[in-house]
Structures are given as structure tokens and as C-alpha cells.
Enzyme design. Structure first.
Site, PDB file in Angstrom:
ATOM      1  CG  HIS A   1     -14.270 -23.781  -0.560  1.00  0.00           C
ATOM      2  ND1 HIS A   1     -15.409 -23.007  -0.580  1.00  0.00           N
ATOM      3  CD2 HIS A   1     -14.698 -25.078  -0.561  1.00  0.00           C
ATOM      4  CE1 HIS A   1     -16.478 -23.784  -0.584  1.00  0.00           C
ATOM      5  NE2 HIS A   1     -16.075 -25.040  -0.597  1.00  0.00           N
TER       6      HIS A   1
ATOM      7  CG  HIS B   1     -16.699 -26.975   3.559  1.00  0.00           C
ATOM      8  ND1 HIS B   1     -17.223 -28.255   3.475  1.00  0.00           N
ATOM      9  CD2 HIS B   1     -16.677 -26.510   2.290  1.00  0.00           C
ATOM     10  CE1 HIS B   1     -17.478 -28.536   2.214  1.00  0.00           C
ATOM     11  NE2 HIS B   1     -17.165 -27.493   1.465  1.00  0.00           N
TER      12      HIS B   1
ATOM     13  CD  GLU C   1     -20.186 -25.458   1.686  1.00  0.00           C
ATOM     14  OE1 GLU C   1     -19.319 -24.696   1.219  1.00  0.00           O
ATOM     15  OE2 GLU C   1     -20.589 -26.478   1.093  1.00  0.00           O
TER      16      GLU C   1
END
Length: 384
Positions: free
Chosen positions: A137, A208, A348
Site C-alpha cells: 500500500h 481502504h 478495495e
């Protein structure tokens, strides 16, 4: 010019300036009972704040720290509002959280990059490892951990921008990013992502948020009914890096083509290697698409008791479904309840994990002169 006329002009100018300036949320405006003052601080020389949006029957609170959805309140069958996104009541809650991605914008690259390395145009780039042995991420100082600039705020939308400088978290190029959150009259949270670069770089942006349609920390999500519009999913190794090919969901616990409870097939974890690798569900699904970039329904979730229904629509080719497997009660949310094992889920929207190292996957490379643009939607309604 007489004094009365001058005063009138100055007052009018002041009104226009105030009307055009971004405004933080007023105290206790949503069901989250949040105070803007608890989000007002300075991080790395930039001011943080809290902003409220409202449209239709839903309301949201957004902070520019990480571009996070802090609160999202939607009605059930009886009209009662529930805050369906996990979050904290202050900036300190996010700064001290065990789970660092709560509600945040994710970038430059969502999901994992194997061993924190990729090669682009014959040059190898090394990224920080923050999910041993991989990069996750965007790294420890990814977009979730920066203060975004607030370009504009209206009653139902907020525009956030960020300049990710060349070399930040190891990525090449100066990347200019713009994300717009809009609450539509159809009880939707629409997220529009846009980016440009001055040097070729991978880009894969997402949000997220962790959801529980019964309300934040209100019990298991394993009774939620989930449908995912995908004939194929992406098997992974023990570090959650793709093995290289998508496989059919048919005959596996990953078949959500018709609605089933999230927990229905979790008992198969004892014998299913993929569920073992993810400690449950933490996998990418290749969405059924008839054209690249088309907006399609990716997933539907229903919480049976309240009747709350959430639909995920996206222009992205894939969706990561995460079933709250790593939540362990270490964090306490804005209602004083701990975030426990499998009491939240994430959906996501994204390109595939580890795309820079996987030739078979769609490219996520953005080149100078190109514009990265993609949109995703969380739509809320109820079922009887």
C-alpha cells in the site's frame, strides 16, 4: 464613494471569501458525534482537519490526514442510522492505531509489490518493506500517512490533492494526484481518482475503508451476505504475492457469484491452502468485464438484520476482498468498542497485486503525457 456603499462592498467581499473557502465540520453534525477540534493539528508542517458531507439519506466525515473516511452513516430498514465505517474520534486515534490503513486513500500502489522491487525501463527500483517480506500500500509513508491539500469543499463533496515527489517511497517521478469524494442523491459515495506524472511510474489508487453494515464494531461480518461479480480469483503464496495466474472460483470457497454468507466456507480453511495463506479471505478477484474501463457492479453486501445493502461499482478490473482476519482488538474506535477478529471487511477496487512484476496482469504504468483516471462507487440502500 459614500461610507455606506463602501461598507456594503466590503461586507459582500467578505461573504464571498467565506463562501469560497473550505469549511471544516461543525461539532457533532453526524451520527459519529465527531468534533472537528479533535482533528485539528499540524503534521509535518501541514494542517489537518475534519470535513462533513451530506446528501440524500447518508452523511460522511472526511479528514485530510490520509484522505480518510472517518464516519459514514446510512439508514437501515427501520430508518435508524448506523455508522458503517470503522474509524477513530481524533487524529491521535489514527496516529496510534495498530491498523494503519483505516478509511485511507492508498497509493502510489495499492496492494503488494513482491520484495519491494520492480524494474521499469531497464532500471530497478527498491521500495521500503512494510509487510515483510513485501512492500504494501505504498509503503510506511504512503498516501495513507500524508496530509492532503483541501482544494474545495461543498455540502456534498470534497476535492483533495497531493504532490508525491520524485523518489518518495522509492517511486520514480513527480506524481500529482487529485481525489474527489462526492455523496450523490442516490445515497452513493463516489470516488474519482486522477493523476499525472513527469516520469514513468506505477500507479494503483484505492480507498481502504473497513465496513460493518450492522455498525462499527457491532459484531461479526460473517453473517453478511456477499456477492462478487467474478468468475476468477488470484491465488497467492504464503506472503500474499500472486502465483501468476488467475483461477476459476468454481468449486472453491472463493465462489461468491451467488450470494452466500461471508463465513459459510471459512471452516474449509483447515484444508484449503488459499484460505490458509490469507488467514481467511484476503484475495484479489478478477471482475467480469465486457470492456476495459467500464463502470460495472463488482460486489453486493447485505446485512440481514438491518437490511442495509452496499453495492460496489468500479471502472477498475479487480477487487480485493479482505475479511478482517488481522483485527485483534488492539484498536478502539469512536464508539468505545474494540475492532475484533472478522468484525469488518474491505472491498478495495484496484488493478491486480504485484502488477509491475507480473507480465500477465494489466499494466499499471503511467507515462508522462497520460492521465490516470478511474472512478469507484459505494452505493447504499435497503432490502426487506
Amino acid at each position: 464613494m459614500n461610507r455606506t456603499k463602501l461598507i456594503f462592498i466590503l461586507l459582500a467581499a467578505a461573504v464571498i471569501q467565506v463562501a469560497c473557502s473550505p469549511k471544516p465540520a461543525e461539532t457533532e453534525k453526524t451520527c459519529g458525534n465527531l468534533n472537528a477540534e479533535d482533528f485539528q493539528t499540524t503534521i509535518n508542517g501541514k494542517e489537518t482537519n475534519l470535513y462533513f458531507l451530506q446528501n440524500g439519506e447518508i452523511s460522511a466525515a472526511i479528514t485530510n490526514y490520509g484522505g480518510r473516511i472517518v464516519s459514514l452513516c446510512v439508514p437501515g430498514n427501520d430508518g435508524e442510522l448506523a455508522d458503517v465505517v470503522l474509524g477513530f474520534s481524533s487524529i491521535d486515534g489514527y496516529l496510534n492505531a495498530t491498523e494503519v490503513f483505516h478509511g485511507a486513500l492508498i497509493g502510489r500502489v495499492g496492494n503488494r509489490i513482491a520484495k519491494g522491487e520492480f524494474t521499469l525501463n531497464d532500471e530497478t527500483y527498491t521500495l521500503p518493506i512494510n509487510n515483510d517480506p513485501n512492500h504494501l500500500h505504498g509503503g510506511p509513508e504512503g498516501f495513507h500517512n500524508v496530509v492532503w491539500d483541501v482544494e474545495s469543499v461543498t455540502e456534498n463533496s470534497i476535492v483533495l490533492t497531493y504532490l508525491s515527489k520524485d523518489g518518495e517511497m522509492g517511486y520514480p517521478g513527480n506524481l500529482t494526484v487529485e481525489v474527489t469524494y462526492t455523496l450523490t442523491p442516490n445515497n452513493e459515495v463516489k470516488m474519482d481518482y486522477k493523476a499525472t506524472t513527469d516520469k514513468a511510474t506505477p500507479v494503483n489508487l484505492t480507498n481502504h475503508a473497513f465496513f460493518n453494515l450492522a455498525g462499527e464494531a457491532n459484531g461479526t461480518i460473517n453473517n453478511h451476505l456477499l456477492t462478487i461479480n467474478a468468475d476468477y480469483y488470484t491465488p497467492v503464496d504464503s506472503t500474499l504475492i500472486p502465483l501468476g495466474e488467475n483461477e476459476s472460483v468454481a468449486g472453491t470457497p472463493f465462489d461468491f457469484r451467488t450470494a452466500k454468507s461471508i463465513g459459510q466456507d471459512l471452516p474449509m480453511q483447515a484444508e484449503n491452502v488459499q484460505l490458509q495463506n490469507g488467514l481467511g479471505y484476503d484475495h484479489n478477484f478478477a471482475l467480469n468485464k465486457t470492456a476495459v474501463g467500464e463502470m460495472t457492479l463488482a460486489a453486493t453486501v447485505v446485512e440481514p438484520e438491518s437490511g442495509r445493502k452496499m453495492e460496489v461499482l468500479t471502472e477498475e478490473p479487480a477487487l480485493q476482498f479482505y475479511g478482517g482476519n488481522f483485527m485483534d482488538g488492539s484498536d478502539t474506535g469512536k464508539y468505545g468498542k474494540t475492532f475484533d477478529f472478522r468484525e469488518s471487511f474491505a472491498l478495495e477496487t484496484q488493478h491486480f497485486p504485484d502488477s509491475p512484476n507480473q507480465e500477465a496482469f494489466p499494466s499499471i504504468i503511467l507515462n508522462p503525457g497520460e492521465v490516470y483516471e478511474t472512478s469507484s462507487i459505494y452505493r447504499f440502500s435497503t432490502v426487506q
